[in-house]
Design an enzyme around this catalytic site. Structure first.
Site, short mmCIF file in Angstrom:
data_model
loop_
_atom_site.label_atom_id
_atom_site.label_comp_id
_atom_site.label_asym_id
_atom_site.label_seq_id
_atom_site.Cartn_x
_atom_site.Cartn_y
_atom_site.Cartn_z
N ASN A 74 0.87 -1.18 0.00
CA ASN A 74 0.00 0.00 0.00
C ASN A 74 0.91 1.23 0.00
O ASN A 74 1.49 1.58 1.02
CB ASN A 74 -0.89 -0.03 1.25
CG ASN A 74 -1.74 1.22 1.36
OD1 ASN A 74 -1.90 1.96 0.39
ND2 ASN A 74 -2.29 1.46 2.55
N TRP A 75 0.99 1.86 -1.15
CA TRP A 75 1.92 3.00 -1.28
C TRP A 75 1.35 4.30 -0.73
O TRP A 75 2.05 5.31 -0.69
CB TRP A 75 2.32 3.18 -2.76
CG TRP A 75 3.27 2.14 -3.24
CD1 TRP A 75 4.00 1.27 -2.49
CD2 TRP A 75 3.62 1.85 -4.62
NE1 TRP A 75 4.77 0.46 -3.28
CE2 TRP A 75 4.55 0.80 -4.60
CE3 TRP A 75 3.22 2.38 -5.84
CZ2 TRP A 75 5.11 0.27 -5.76
CZ3 TRP A 75 3.77 1.86 -7.00
CH2 TRP A 75 4.70 0.83 -6.96
N LYS A 76 0.10 4.29 -0.37
CA LYS A 76 -0.53 5.50 0.20
C LYS A 76 -0.27 6.70 -0.70
O LYS A 76 -0.20 6.57 -1.92
CB LYS A 76 -0.05 5.72 1.64
CG LYS A 76 -0.18 4.45 2.49
CD LYS A 76 0.08 4.66 3.95
CE LYS A 76 -0.06 3.34 4.70
NZ LYS A 76 -0.01 3.48 6.13
N HIS A 116 -9.72 1.69 4.87
CA HIS A 116 -8.42 1.87 5.54
C HIS A 116 -8.57 2.93 6.63
O HIS A 116 -9.27 3.92 6.46
CB HIS A 116 -7.36 2.29 4.52
CG HIS A 116 -5.97 2.21 5.10
ND1 HIS A 116 -5.48 3.16 5.96
CD2 HIS A 116 -5.00 1.27 4.98
CE1 HIS A 116 -4.26 2.81 6.33
NE2 HIS A 116 -3.93 1.67 5.75
N GLU A 169 -5.81 -4.22 10.87
CA GLU A 169 -4.73 -3.26 11.06
C GLU A 169 -5.01 -2.38 12.27
O GLU A 169 -5.68 -1.34 12.15
CB GLU A 169 -4.62 -2.34 9.84
CG GLU A 169 -4.38 -3.04 8.54
CD GLU A 169 -3.83 -2.06 7.52
OE1 GLU A 169 -2.64 -2.15 7.22
OE2 GLU A 169 -4.58 -1.19 7.07
N GLY A 206 2.43 2.35 10.92
CA GLY A 206 3.49 3.35 10.78
C GLY A 206 4.26 3.65 12.05
O GLY A 206 5.02 4.61 12.12
N SER A 266 3.22 -2.02 10.59
CA SER A 266 4.66 -2.14 10.87
C SER A 266 5.23 -3.51 10.51
O SER A 266 6.07 -4.06 11.23
CB SER A 266 4.94 -1.81 12.34
OG SER A 266 4.56 -0.49 12.63
N GLY A 272 2.80 -1.10 4.40
CA GLY A 272 2.83 0.31 4.02
C GLY A 272 4.26 0.77 3.81
O GLY A 272 4.86 0.56 2.76
N GLY A 273 4.83 1.37 4.85
CA GLY A 273 6.15 2.00 4.77
C GLY A 273 7.22 1.14 4.11
O GLY A 273 7.96 1.60 3.23
P1 PGA Z 1 2.72 0.41 7.74
O1 PGA Z 1 1.27 0.68 7.12
O2 PGA Z 1 3.23 -0.87 7.16
O3 PGA Z 1 3.54 1.61 7.32
O4 PGA Z 1 2.55 0.31 9.22
C1 PGA Z 1 0.34 -0.32 7.00
C2 PGA Z 1 -0.90 0.25 6.37
O5 PGA Z 1 -1.47 1.21 6.89
O6 PGA Z 1 -1.34 -0.17 5.31
#
Ligand code: PGA
Length: 220
Positions: free
Chosen positions: A9-11, A96, A145, A151, A183, A204-205
């Site tokens: 998920n590149w947001k 999300h 999540e 994050g 995370s 995500g990150g």
């Molecule tokens: P993260 O994000 O891996 O940066 O914690 C996960 C997400 O919100 O999809």
């Protein structure tokens, strides 16, 4: 070996040239994991480029959109509907926690989004941050999540993930896959994917870097 769904998920990150670089670097790995389905979720404006790139290079990656309009079509400035997404992607993220927080999404409009996605044959990854959150009937893929894990570098406890993934499947027979997100890293991914009721991860990150994301896929 069980089947796994691995989501990037590149947001709100990456321009087209950055996506090209990511895909150039990632495609070098030429991975072949028959049990691992990889899906990347770029911003709407990058769906077309990503789709073309993946097709040209024949990469084993699917594409998803990070959100969908609750509306079908018409005078809804700024919205992107399911039919439009379907030109480029076959998955969509709904609910999300960041969209719930910053776009004021709630159970009512999330239910509408769910319906629009279904009507357009998109596969839905429905995100919840706790067991008690509403999940539309017929949901097959849920991403669990917890808010504090996203994050933060502090994933949820394994005990919580075991309990919640099992409770989700027990309480809702339509749920076939539960993904864990929050995370996830190269070091901890196997702690989650080795759990009986976890069928994948939402990253995500750590998905922003193609090397880290590839290592996550490998280690999952
Ligand atoms: P993260 O994000 O891996 O940066 O914690 C996960 C997400 O919100 O999809």
């Amino acid at each position: 070996m069980k089947d796994l769904i691995i989501v990037a998920n590149w947001k709100l990150n990456k321009t087209m040239s950055e996506v090209k670089k990511w895909l150039d670097d990632f495609s070098i790995f030429k991975f072949q994991f028959s049990n691992k389905k990889v899906i990347i979720f770029p911003s709407f404006t990058l769906l077309d480029f990503t789709k073309r790139y993946i097709k040209n290079k024949n990469l084993n990656i699917e594409i998803g959109a990070q959100n969908i309009s609750e509306f079908d079509q018409g005078a809804y400035t700024g919205q992107v509907n399911g039919k439009q997404i379907g030109d480029f992607a076959n998955y969509v993220l709904i609910g999300h926690s960041e969209a719930r927080k910053y776009l004021n999404e709630n159970d009512l409009n999330l239910t509408e989004k769910f319906k629009r996605a279904k009507e357009n044959n998109l596969k839905i990854i429905y995100c919840v941050s706790s067991f008690s959150q509403f999940i539309p009937a017929g949901t097959e893929i849920v991403a669990y999540e917890p808010l504090g894990a996203i994050g933060s570098g502090k994933p949820d406890s394994i005990q919580d993930i075991i309990r919640i993934s099992s409770d989700l499947k027990k309480s809702n027979k339509s749920i076939k896959y539960v993904l864990y997100g929050g995370s996830v890293s190269t070091e901890n991914v196997l702690d989650f994917t080795s759990l009986e009721n976890i069928d994948g991860i939402l990253v995500g990150g750590e998905s922003l870097n193609p090397n880290s994301f590839f290592q996550i896929i490998k280690n999952a």
